[in-house]
Design an enzyme around this catalytic site. Sequence first.
Site, PDB file in Angstrom:
ATOM      1  N   LYS A 296      59.010 -10.317  42.482  1.00  0.00           N
ATOM      2  CA  LYS A 296      58.741  -9.824  43.442  1.00  0.00           C
ATOM      3  C   LYS A 296      58.094 -10.313  44.627  1.00  0.00           C
ATOM      4  CE  LYS A 296      63.332  -7.467  43.141  1.00  0.00           C
ATOM      5  NZ  LYS A 296      63.398  -6.895  41.941  1.00  0.00           N
TER       6      LYS A 296
ATOM      7  N   SER B 271      62.996  -2.278  45.750  1.00  0.00           N
ATOM      8  CA  SER B 271      63.340  -3.442  44.408  1.00  0.00           C
ATOM      9  C   SER B 271      64.724  -4.099  44.440  1.00  0.00           C
ATOM     10  CB  SER B 271      63.007  -3.457  43.129  1.00  0.00           C
ATOM     11  OG  SER B 271      62.588  -4.597  42.154  1.00  0.00           O
TER      12      SER B 271
ATOM     13  N   SER C 167      60.200  -6.505  38.291  1.00  0.00           N
ATOM     14  CA  SER C 167      60.214  -7.462  39.609  1.00  0.00           C
ATOM     15  C   SER C 167      59.135  -7.128  40.320  1.00  0.00           C
ATOM     16  CB  SER C 167      61.518  -6.018  40.075  1.00  0.00           C
ATOM     17  OG  SER C 167      62.760  -6.035  39.577  1.00  0.00           O
TER      18      SER C 167
END
Length: 435
Positions: free
Chosen positions: A113, A168, A110
């Site tokens: 991101k 997340s 993640s």
Amino acid sequence: MSAPKQTTRRSLLVTSAVLSSLALAAPAAVAAPKPSDSPSASASPSATPPASMSSVGGARLGRPGTQVNLASGVPVLPKDVSARSWIVADAETGDVLAAHNAHWRLAPASTLKMLFADTLLPKFPSDTKHKVVPADLAGIGAGSSMVGIKEEETYTVHDLWLGVFLRSGNDAVHVLSAMNGGVENTVKAMNAHAEELQALDTHVVSPDGYDAEGQVSSAYDLTLFARSGMQKKDFREYASTVRAKFPGQTKKGKKGKKVRESFEIQNTNRLLAGDSDVPVYEGIAGVKNGNTTNAGATFTGVAERGGKVLLVTVMNPEKPDHNEVYKETARLFDWGFKAAGKVQPVGELVPPKGTAQAKPGANPSGEAGGSGDGGSGTAGTGSKPVASAPAADGSSGIGIALGITGGVLVLLAGGAFLVNRRWPLPDLVRRRTRP
């Protein structure tokens, strides 16, 4: 949150005739990795890094193993760092103080991101409202982290970004991707933005960082994403938010009246929020953590201490200890703050192609003369600068160094000017030390 006044920073202009903020970026000096020649993210990564990796940012950054210039007065690196790859860099000058397998292409989880946010944040005003339909949540991977978005409920873009940064939430990522024309379109935009940032180790397959065949990035690239993102005021705000209220599901209350309550979400960045075995790190201001089966634990953090702002990225510690990625990051931060101003850099974080400038007499590959892997050493005419967030003193980060307000830059009297390499990180970077 209050922020100390920043010191006055010099701003130098760029040698160029005209820069258009709407033009396409110049071609990259090094081809972006293709899925076919990237290590598979659906299988375990190799135990050792490639013998030769990208040299973007300097030749030493392409070598396997630890790269650091130890000399008299420079503290020794911590010995208990087990990560496959890591990097310690000055967020403002771009100097890489030390690195370990910086360009090793690994599954990013993640932390990807950060690129998602840096790509999409400018596209939607924070007060934009969106009603979620079932198609928005299609294709989310099994076992994904979620913030708790419900179909047929309306959320603001601000809500969705809080879900991305704090929890997340892959559900929030997919809703924002749907607003952006779908996952495929968003992936295409992220790959294009990665190339513009000269993050050439990165290949995006899934915008949320979920394990996918061929999806890779590197500690170097993740640090570029964080550095670019932290130039944006909204990015800084979300990345440094410890806890927030998130809209829940609409239910029938007393007398049949519909009521929509909210619930608290807390940032999963343990250096920002703390945990039983990890204290809040002094001066921490974000940015993003991640964890998947193939990536292991990954983390990029930014912190300020004593007037220095450092970025540290750690990928996949081999130690199985709880919160190990944060513990190793903290140790590298500690080293970096002690070493800053004493250690000679081993490379640099290259600027985006639209603002690409080398140090006088050197190119982005860290060698004198000529054009290196990172770009040409002169600003790409007709390319769009990426970072232009307002600074705390009313200036605008690297945007003021370029002298651009969405328009053009005129060459002054034929003089030769260079872009200032410092990227001031205003506002929330210089935050209080505890949430």
